[in-house]
Write an enzyme that holds these catalytic residues in place. Structure first.
Site, PDB file in Angstrom:
ATOM      1  CD  GLU A 156       2.983  -8.221 -33.670  1.00  0.00           C
ATOM      2  OE1 GLU A 156       2.636  -9.382 -33.942  1.00  0.00           O
ATOM      3  OE2 GLU A 156       2.852  -7.276 -34.457  1.00  0.00           O
ATOM      4  CG  ASN A 199       7.050  -2.585 -32.642  1.00  0.00           C
ATOM      5  OD1 ASN A 199       6.674  -1.442 -32.392  1.00  0.00           O
ATOM      6  ND2 ASN A 199       6.724  -3.219 -33.756  1.00  0.00           N
ATOM      7  CG  HIS A 235      -1.526  -1.557 -36.896  1.00  0.00           C
ATOM      8  ND1 HIS A 235      -1.146  -1.123 -38.142  1.00  0.00           N
ATOM      9  CD2 HIS A 235      -0.493  -2.290 -36.426  1.00  0.00           C
ATOM     10  CE1 HIS A 235       0.067  -1.584 -38.425  1.00  0.00           C
ATOM     11  NE2 HIS A 235       0.488  -2.282 -37.395  1.00  0.00           N
ATOM     12  CD  GLU A 264       4.216  -2.465 -36.929  1.00  0.00           C
ATOM     13  OE1 GLU A 264       3.139  -2.986 -37.270  1.00  0.00           O
ATOM     14  OE2 GLU A 264       5.160  -3.111 -36.445  1.00  0.00           O
ATOM     15  CG  ASP A 266      -2.368   1.029 -40.411  1.00  0.00           C
ATOM     16  OD1 ASP A 266      -2.796   0.793 -39.264  1.00  0.00           O
ATOM     17  OD2 ASP A 266      -1.985   0.140 -41.182  1.00  0.00           O
TER      18      ASP A 266
HETATM   19  O1  G3I Z   1       5.903 -12.081 -51.162  1.00  0.00           O
HETATM   20  C1  G3I Z   1       4.878 -13.071 -51.200  1.00  0.00           C
HETATM   21  C2  G3I Z   1       4.481 -13.358 -52.646  1.00  0.00           C
HETATM   22  O2  G3I Z   1       5.570 -13.914 -53.316  1.00  0.00           O
HETATM   23  C3  G3I Z   1       3.275 -14.306 -52.631  1.00  0.00           C
HETATM   24  O3  G3I Z   1       2.840 -14.489 -53.936  1.00  0.00           O
HETATM   25  C4  G3I Z   1       2.146 -13.731 -51.796  1.00  0.00           C
HETATM   26  C5  G3I Z   1       0.959 -14.712 -51.708  1.00  0.00           C
HETATM   27  O4  G3I Z   1       0.289 -14.611 -50.477  1.00  0.00           O
HETATM   28  O5  G3I Z   1       2.616 -13.485 -50.489  1.00  0.00           O
HETATM   29  C6  G3I Z   1       3.675 -12.549 -50.442  1.00  0.00           C
HETATM   30  O6  G3I Z   1       4.067 -12.367 -49.116  1.00  0.00           O
HETATM   31  C7  G3I Z   1       3.186 -11.601 -48.308  1.00  0.00           C
HETATM   32  C8  G3I Z   1       4.007 -10.478 -47.707  1.00  0.00           C
HETATM   33  O7  G3I Z   1       3.213  -9.723 -46.819  1.00  0.00           O
HETATM   34  C9  G3I Z   1       4.553  -9.531 -48.765  1.00  0.00           C
HETATM   35  O8  G3I Z   1       3.505  -8.912 -49.441  1.00  0.00           O
HETATM   36  C10 G3I Z   1       2.623 -12.475 -47.201  1.00  0.00           C
HETATM   37  O9  G3I Z   1       1.752 -13.443 -47.765  1.00  0.00           O
HETATM   38  C11 G3I Z   1       1.864 -11.631 -46.207  1.00  0.00           C
HETATM   39  O10 G3I Z   1       1.494 -12.426 -45.097  1.00  0.00           O
HETATM   40  C12 G3I Z   1       2.766 -10.509 -45.709  1.00  0.00           C
HETATM   41  O11 G3I Z   1       1.997  -9.681 -44.845  1.00  0.00           O
HETATM   42  C13 G3I Z   1       2.752  -8.845 -43.989  1.00  0.00           C
HETATM   43  C14 G3I Z   1       2.374  -9.139 -42.543  1.00  0.00           C
HETATM   44  O12 G3I Z   1       3.066  -8.247 -41.686  1.00  0.00           O
HETATM   45  C15 G3I Z   1       2.740 -10.571 -42.160  1.00  0.00           C
HETATM   46  O13 G3I Z   1       2.563 -10.793 -40.822  1.00  0.00           O
HETATM   47  C16 G3I Z   1       2.411  -7.407 -44.329  1.00  0.00           C
HETATM   48  O14 G3I Z   1       2.913  -7.093 -45.630  1.00  0.00           O
HETATM   49  C17 G3I Z   1       3.031  -6.465 -43.305  1.00  0.00           C
HETATM   50  O15 G3I Z   1       2.537  -5.161 -43.490  1.00  0.00           O
HETATM   51  C18 G3I Z   1       2.655  -6.913 -41.896  1.00  0.00           C
HETATM   52  O16 G3I Z   1       3.292  -6.064 -40.981  1.00  0.00           O
HETATM   53  C19 G3I Z   1       3.023  -6.324 -39.596  1.00  0.00           C
HETATM   54  C20 G3I Z   1       4.281  -5.964 -38.833  1.00  0.00           C
HETATM   55  O17 G3I Z   1       5.394  -6.651 -39.346  1.00  0.00           O
HETATM   56  C21 G3I Z   1       4.116  -6.249 -37.342  1.00  0.00           C
HETATM   57  N1  G3I Z   1       2.920  -5.604 -36.811  1.00  0.00           N
HETATM   58  C22 G3I Z   1       1.687  -5.829 -37.563  1.00  0.00           C
HETATM   59  C23 G3I Z   1       1.870  -5.488 -39.026  1.00  0.00           C
HETATM   60  C24 G3I Z   1       0.585  -5.618 -39.800  1.00  0.00           C
HETATM   61  O18 G3I Z   1       0.114  -6.930 -39.819  1.00  0.00           O
END
Ligand code: G3I
Length: 444
Positions: A156, A199, A235, A264, A266
């Protein structure tokens, strides 16, 4: 070689043997996403979260259907190097070990990204940042050397919109345009066998952003900068549907001499509309010989990063959705029959038949597996305050919450092998737009 790596190398040998066995089975029964995709020479992957691997339905669905996994968050910079030089691989290793012991490949995601950076990175000056970036790439790729089929080296790095410009980030702002090239050169040196990918999202059709990425890849190929693949995140939702020129866009990148991967995928939605879009994505990939595989961004709707929108192939109860059947069919698989993981004799899938302001008609299709079925049972779960006001072609009973309906056949219990029947129901929305979920189908 580190002991873990020796063990992994030994496992890799076993996996190669397993893969051969799997390939030999492919011609007989392409009845999972992975086996059907293998029949087309492609992998079919999913994003995985280490924290869900202990959930039996999650692991069973993953292990049965997918041939590649991408750690959803566990290989990102904040997860692997939270303090400078302090590397932690526990959660990522858990996913890699699970994948290897089930014969799946692993995609690495992601080495250099402006997001999910630990707080120590951004304040670094240019010289330090360059050293830190190259060290991070080298350490991760060395830890997983020989174990990752493709790495998202840079993620990105371009802005949305019509400018085609680079996105502001610590790397872009302090190291300039050359940071991407440098990251790819460092990555090649660290693990020469891994495919190195760029990517991005919103690059799925021909537009200003994808044109900018295209120009970069073309330049890299012309100058011998090591790049092997471009990942298209894909997405999609109603505001950003599958573009009409999706296949043409994949093809123009492939024509530059790189592989393309759907990384990715969905698609928000439900029923036939969602299924059709999913089928179209798969068909586009199969029509491009250098499209080497697809990854959906999660196993089940209940753990999607999109908190609403039911964008995946399995619902919150791990039932196969119409989108699943569309993908399996597009991959040339034998759709919706016996579930080989559980030996289920029937499957039930949901679609919305008609909708109006305050209600809708739901339809569930029940399909027998490879053996005839004398009678079947499934469940439909609604979200309160929705209420079912009528049911046809089935008999229904309710649990004490009034939200879960257990459904049995009325006249249509007996199904020949592979045959289908359906039942329908009318729902009063009472202000909720939730989509019902269908549970496992059992047969007698
Ligand atoms: O693990 C912590 C947890 O301990 C805490 O309590 C909680 C509170 O907010 O957060 C948890 O972490 C979260 C993490 O996902 C695991 O669930 C983060 O806040 C959250 O921001 C994070 O989101 C991820 C996101 O990327 C961050 O940018 C998504 O799971 C993940 O699916 C998403 O994936 C991205 C790709 O890497 C790149 N392309 C876009 C895609 C979708 O956004």
């Amino acid at each position: 070689m580190h002991l873990t790596h020796l063990l992994r190398a030994a496992t890799a040998g076993l996996i190669a043997a397993t893969a051969l066995t799997a390939a030999a089975h492919t011609a007989e029964a392409a009845d999972t996403l992975g086996s059907a995709a293998a029949g087309q020479g492609r992998y079919f992957g999913t994003a995985v979260a280490a924290s869900h691997l202990g959930e039996s339905d999650y692991a069973a669905t993953l292990d049965r259907e997918f041939t590649s996994v991408t750690p959803e968050n566990e290989m990102k910079w904040d997860a692997t190097e939270p303090t400078r030089g302090g590397f932690t691989f526990t959660a990522a290793d858990q996913i890699v070990n699970h994948a290897q012991s089930h014969g799946m490949d692993v995609r690495g995601h992601t080495l250099v990204w402006h997001s999910q950076l630990p707080s120590w990175v951004s304040p670094l000056g240019a010289t330090d940042l360059r050293t830190a970036m190259n060290s991070h790439i080298t350490q991760l790729m060395t830890h997983y050397k020989g174990e990752i089929h493709s790495w998202d080296v840079v993620n990105e790095a371009f802005q949305d919109g019509s400018s085609g410009a680079r996105r502001s980030s610590p790397f872009q702002d302090k190291l300039g345009d050359g940071f991407i090239e440098e990251a790819f050169r460092t990555a090649r040196a660290a693990d020469p066998a891994a495919k190195l990918c760029y990517n991005d999202y919103n690059t799925d059709g021909v537009n200003a952003k994808s044109n900018a990425v295209y120009a970069m890849v073309k330049d890299f190929k012309a100058r011998g900068v090591p790049i092997d693949c471009v990942g298209f995140q894909s997405h999609f939702n109603s505001a950003s549907p599958v573009p009409a020129d999706y296949q043409a866009n994949l093809q123009r990148f492939a024509d530059l001499g790189v592989d393309v991967q759907i990384t990715e995928l969905d698609i928000e939605g439900s029923g036939t509309a969602q299924a059709t879009s999913y089928g179209n994505v798969v068909k586009a990939c199969l029509a491009v010989s250098r499209c080497t595989g697809l990854t959906v961004w999660g196993v089940t709707d209940k753990y999607s990063w999109r908190s609403s929108g039911t964008p995946l192939l399995f619902d919150g109860s791990y039932a196969k959705k119409p989108a699943y059947n569309a993908v399996l069919t597009a991959l040339g698989g034998t759709g919706g029959g016996t579930d080989p993981g559980t030996g289920a004799a029937c499957t039930a899938t949901y679609s919305t038949d008609a909708q109006w302001n305050d209600g809708y008609n739901g339809k569930v299709t029940v399909t027998a597996g490879t053996a005839p079925v004398g009678a079947w049972t499934t469940t439909v779960t609604l979200t309160a305050p929705q209420k079912v006001t009528a049911v046809w072609n089935a008999t229904a009973t309710w649990d004490s919450s009034g939200n879960v309906m257990t459904v049995k056949p009325s006249w249509n219990g007996s199904l020949a092998a592979g045959a289908s029947t359906s039942f329908g129901f009318t729902v009063a929305k009472n202000g909720s737009v939730a989509v019902p979920t269908v549970g496992t189908c059992t047969a007698s």
